[in-house]
Scaffold this motif. Structure first.
Motif, PDB file in Angstrom:
ATOM      1  N   MET A   2     -39.433 -13.047   4.799  1.00  0.00           N
ATOM      2  CA  MET A   2     -38.236 -12.987   3.950  1.00  0.00           C
ATOM      3  C   MET A   2     -37.884 -14.362   3.387  1.00  0.00           C
ATOM      4  SD  MET A   2     -35.787 -10.446   6.085  1.00  0.00           S
ATOM      5  CE  MET A   2     -36.335  -8.822   6.560  1.00  0.00           C
ATOM      6  N   GLY A   3     -38.695 -15.363   3.681  1.00  0.00           N
ATOM      7  CA  GLY A   3     -38.449 -16.711   3.176  1.00  0.00           C
ATOM      8  C   GLY A   3     -37.468 -17.522   3.995  1.00  0.00           C
ATOM      9  N   LEU A   4     -37.093 -17.025   5.158  1.00  0.00           N
ATOM     10  CA  LEU A   4     -36.094 -17.718   5.961  1.00  0.00           C
ATOM     11  C   LEU A   4     -36.646 -18.978   6.614  1.00  0.00           C
ATOM     12  CD1 LEU A   4     -34.346 -14.607   7.529  1.00  0.00           C
ATOM     13  CD2 LEU A   4     -33.718 -15.885   5.468  1.00  0.00           C
ATOM     14  N   ALA A   5     -37.895 -18.945   7.046  1.00  0.00           N
ATOM     15  CA  ALA A   5     -38.512 -20.155   7.615  1.00  0.00           C
ATOM     16  C   ALA A   5     -38.603 -21.244   6.551  1.00  0.00           C
ATOM     17  CB  ALA A   5     -39.884 -19.846   8.188  1.00  0.00           C
ATOM     18  N   GLU A   6     -38.866 -20.860   5.327  1.00  0.00           N
ATOM     19  CA  GLU A   6     -38.905 -21.849   4.248  1.00  0.00           C
ATOM     20  C   GLU A   6     -37.537 -22.486   4.049  1.00  0.00           C
ATOM     21  OE1 GLU A   6     -39.759 -22.363  -0.514  1.00  0.00           O
ATOM     22  OE2 GLU A   6     -40.698 -20.669   0.526  1.00  0.00           O
TER      23      GLU A   6
END
Length: 156
Positions: free
Chosen positions: A101-105
């Protein structure tokens, strides 16, 4: 891996909020995320929890930590340890239910920039096979590879 310049600030979706480590609950949420996330790297959840055995250390001025919440649930995390002219990004992890979901980014961008904001001229991290594609895409570059890491037996 290392990077020598800050990253563009992340775009945080409206259903996501990111909080700085300010209270014990933030550290507890980060521990829960990473206990789950690092099992994919064969680190048992119980061992991951041991690394966070002194939560007050993660609330010190030497550490800037982030937890991303989605739908009220702790979903992703990353932290920066500041060391003067350098900083390190550690414990980037995402809960299984929040993968891709792009949360680590988002957390990695914030953690990277926290290092530069505190005066680092370089920010480093150790990439897992899962994280390396993200870090390369962000502009980190490989400068060394650890083949193995093993603690020596204590000398008697």
């Amino acid at each position: 891996m290392l990077i020598e310049n800050p990253l563009p600030e992340p775009k945080v979706p409206p259903d996501v909020r990111v909080e700085l480590f300010r209270e014990l609950r933030h550290v507890t949420d980060a521990v829960g995320i990473n206990a789950q996330a690092y099992e994919a790297l064969k680190l048992p959840a119980a061992e991951a929890r041991v690394y966070f055995g002194r939560p007050e250390e993660l609330l010190s001025p030497r550490v800037t930590g982030f937890v991303a919440y989605r739908g009220g649930q702790a979903a992703s995390t990353a932290l920066t340890i500041h060391g003067g002219r350098s900083a390190g990004v550690y414990w980037v992890g995402t809960a299984n239910a929040a993968q891709r979901m792009g949360l680590a980014e988002i957390c990695t961008r914030l953690a990277t920039n926290a290092g530069f904001a505190r005066g680092a001229s370089v920010v480093t991290l150790q990439a897992s096979p899962f994280g390396e594609p993200l870090y390369l895409r962000l502009g980190y570059r490989t400068y060394d590879r650890l083949r193995r890491y093993r603690l020596s037996a204590p000398s008697l």
